[in-house]
Structure formats: C-alpha cells, structure tokens
Design a protein around this motif. Sequence first.
Motif, PDB file in Angstrom:
ATOM      1  N   LEU A  61      40.955  39.878  33.586  1.00 53.00           N
ATOM      2  CA  LEU A  61      41.611  38.755  32.906  1.00 53.00           C
ATOM      3  C   LEU A  61      40.765  37.491  33.007  1.00 53.00           C
ATOM      4  N   LEU A  62      40.231  37.221  34.186  1.00 49.47           N
ATOM      5  CA  LEU A  62      39.380  36.049  34.362  1.00 49.47           C
ATOM      6  C   LEU A  62      38.079  36.175  33.566  1.00 49.47           C
ATOM      7  N   ALA A  63      37.527  37.368  33.500  1.00 51.24           N
ATOM      8  CA  ALA A  63      36.247  37.577  32.831  1.00 51.24           C
ATOM      9  C   ALA A  63      36.346  37.492  31.314  1.00 51.24           C
ATOM     10  N   SER A  64      37.457  37.978  30.742  1.00 53.21           N
ATOM     11  CA  SER A  64      37.492  38.091  29.283  1.00 53.21           C
ATOM     12  C   SER A  64      38.748  37.550  28.604  1.00 53.21           C
ATOM     13  N   GLY A  65      39.778  37.230  29.371  1.00 48.22           N
ATOM     14  CA  GLY A  65      41.023  36.761  28.766  1.00 48.22           C
ATOM     15  C   GLY A  65      41.950  37.900  28.383  1.00 48.22           C
ATOM     16  N   GLU A  66      41.603  39.116  28.765  1.00 48.29           N
ATOM     17  CA  GLU A  66      42.448  40.269  28.469  1.00 48.29           C
ATOM     18  C   GLU A  66      42.308  41.311  29.575  1.00 48.29           C
ATOM     19  N   VAL A  67      43.243  42.241  29.600  1.00 41.85           N
ATOM     20  CA  VAL A  67      43.191  43.363  30.531  1.00 41.85           C
ATOM     21  C   VAL A  67      43.146  44.621  29.663  1.00 41.85           C
ATOM     22  N   PRO A  68      41.986  45.258  29.580  1.00 37.61           N
ATOM     23  CA  PRO A  68      41.868  46.450  28.734  1.00 37.61           C
ATOM     24  C   PRO A  68      42.914  47.509  29.093  1.00 37.61           C
ATOM     25  N   GLY A  69      43.552  48.048  28.052  1.00 35.98           N
ATOM     26  CA  GLY A  69      44.544  49.100  28.250  1.00 35.98           C
ATOM     27  C   GLY A  69      45.929  48.616  28.624  1.00 35.98           C
ATOM     28  N   LEU A  70      46.116  47.323  28.772  1.00 31.01           N
ATOM     29  CA  LEU A  70      47.432  46.813  29.171  1.00 31.01           C
ATOM     30  C   LEU A  70      48.448  46.950  28.036  1.00 31.01           C
TER      31      LEU A  70
ATOM     32  N   THR B 283      35.239  39.646  47.022  1.00 28.21           N
ATOM     33  CA  THR B 283      34.318  38.813  46.243  1.00 28.21           C
ATOM     34  C   THR B 283      33.158  39.638  45.700  1.00 28.21           C
ATOM     35  N   ALA B 284      32.732  40.651  46.439  1.00 28.69           N
ATOM     36  CA  ALA B 284      31.622  41.492  45.973  1.00 28.69           C
ATOM     37  C   ALA B 284      32.053  42.394  44.827  1.00 28.69           C
ATOM     38  N   THR B 285      33.276  42.884  44.850  1.00 30.50           N
ATOM     39  CA  THR B 285      33.741  43.806  43.815  1.00 30.50           C
ATOM     40  C   THR B 285      34.392  43.102  42.635  1.00 30.50           C
ATOM     41  N   SER B 286      34.610  41.803  42.725  1.00 31.36           N
ATOM     42  CA  SER B 286      35.268  41.048  41.649  1.00 31.36           C
ATOM     43  C   SER B 286      34.468  39.798  41.321  1.00 31.36           C
ATOM     44  N   PRO B 287      33.354  39.944  40.623  1.00 35.23           N
ATOM     45  CA  PRO B 287      32.470  38.801  40.366  1.00 35.23           C
ATOM     46  C   PRO B 287      33.096  37.673  39.560  1.00 35.23           C
ATOM     47  N   ALA B 288      34.088  37.969  38.711  1.00 34.90           N
ATOM     48  CA  ALA B 288      34.705  36.914  37.914  1.00 34.90           C
ATOM     49  C   ALA B 288      35.444  35.901  38.777  1.00 34.90           C
ATOM     50  N   LEU B 289      35.802  36.295  39.999  1.00 38.82           N
ATOM     51  CA  LEU B 289      36.477  35.349  40.890  1.00 38.82           C
ATOM     52  C   LEU B 289      35.579  34.155  41.187  1.00 38.82           C
ATOM     53  N   PHE B 290      34.268  34.344  41.107  1.00 35.76           N
ATOM     54  CA  PHE B 290      33.344  33.240  41.357  1.00 35.76           C
ATOM     55  C   PHE B 290      32.638  32.782  40.090  1.00 35.76           C
ATOM     56  N   ASN B 291      32.352  33.691  39.173  1.00 36.17           N
ATOM     57  CA  ASN B 291      31.644  33.323  37.951  1.00 36.17           C
ATOM     58  C   ASN B 291      32.509  32.556  36.965  1.00 36.17           C
ATOM     59  N   ARG B 292      33.800  32.822  36.948  1.00 39.20           N
ATOM     60  CA  ARG B 292      34.694  32.245  35.947  1.00 39.20           C
ATOM     61  C   ARG B 292      35.720  31.293  36.541  1.00 39.20           C
ATOM     62  N   CYS B 293      35.494  30.844  37.760  1.00 40.20           N
ATOM     63  CA  CYS B 293      36.465  29.983  38.434  1.00 40.20           C
ATOM     64  C   CYS B 293      35.793  28.728  38.976  1.00 40.20           C
ATOM     65  N   THR B 294      36.595  27.715  39.140  1.00 42.96           N
ATOM     66  CA  THR B 294      36.189  26.543  39.898  1.00 42.96           C
ATOM     67  C   THR B 294      36.687  26.767  41.309  1.00 42.96           C
TER      68      THR B 294
END
Length: 180
Positions: A63-72, A129-140
């Motif tokens: 959701l953070l990376a793309s604005g959607e959850v594939p398959g939801l 944090t290692a398995t979820s890069p969007a937590l740092f790439n797409r967040c303040t």
Amino acid sequence: YVAWINGLNVFQIKAHRGYCLADFEDDLRAVLRRAGCKGERICFIFDESNIMESGFLEYMNALLASGEVPGLFEGEEYTSLISQCKEGVGSSIVTGEAELYKWFVSQVQHNLHIIFTMNPQSPDFYNRTATSPALFNRCTIDWFGEWSEEALRQVASEYLAMLDLLGGHTTGRLNSVEEA
C-alpha cells in the motif's frame, strides 16, 4: 489533533485476539473505498502491535509503495469497487474499468495518509525494515529517541522567544531558557 486540523478523519483497526488476515483485508477494503471512491481524507494510524501476521506488514508495504494492495479486490469485490468508482467519478469521461481502477488508486494515494508507528527497540524492528523497504522509501520518518540537553534547550529557546511570557513587561528579549 494534527489530523483534525488538516481535515482528515482518523481510522485505526480494532485488533483483538481473534483478529486475522481476513479481518484485516476487510478493514483495508473499507478504508480504501472511503479514500478512493468517496474522496474522504483519512489518516490511517497503524501500530506495530497491530501486526498479528506477517501478511499485515506485506499489505502495508504494498500500500505504501503503490497505493494499492494487489489481489485485495477480486471477483465480486472488484465489480463492486468499479461500480462505486463510477458513482465517485460522476459525469467524468473516465469510463473503462482500467481507467476507473487507475482513478481509484490515484484517489487513494492522494487521500489516504498512513502513520505507521514502530519501536526501534523491538526485536523485530530490523527484520521488518529489511523485508519492507517502502516503510523507509515512501515515508517520512520521525525518530523519537534520546535528545541531548543542548538540543532540548535550543528547541525550547526558539519557541519561548516567540512568546510573551512576562505580559509585555520586559525591556528585552530573553537570551536563554534559564532567564525565563
């Protein structure tokens, strides 16, 4: 308070002992429909204590990376979503399912603001944090940790300099926190 000032409604999941991935998916569908189809501005507060299964974190990362959850949204859920999007778009020229879904995702990206709270002292922190890069790439990131005495004094001095602490009975500006 900050959400209220900015006109956002607050959403939090209500995790409990029996709360599972299917419940989380239902909650995600509901909040995404509100933000994407209805244009509701939402502040989604998600705490690491709400991560009952690893799938929760995977969904939040997507959701953070793309604005959607594939398959939801699949099958009947997708048909219902497209129908709600048609109502949300109104008399716009967007008509095809692919265009409507693209519009939905852009609305989610614009209207849904996620606050994800994590404790860096948690034993799972580095793995997450290692398995979820969007937590740092797409967040303040607001890192709340130990502040030095000097940093605390500087922040206090800056804020106090703007206040009239002595009710207008001062002849000069305060030079330090100690003078207040």
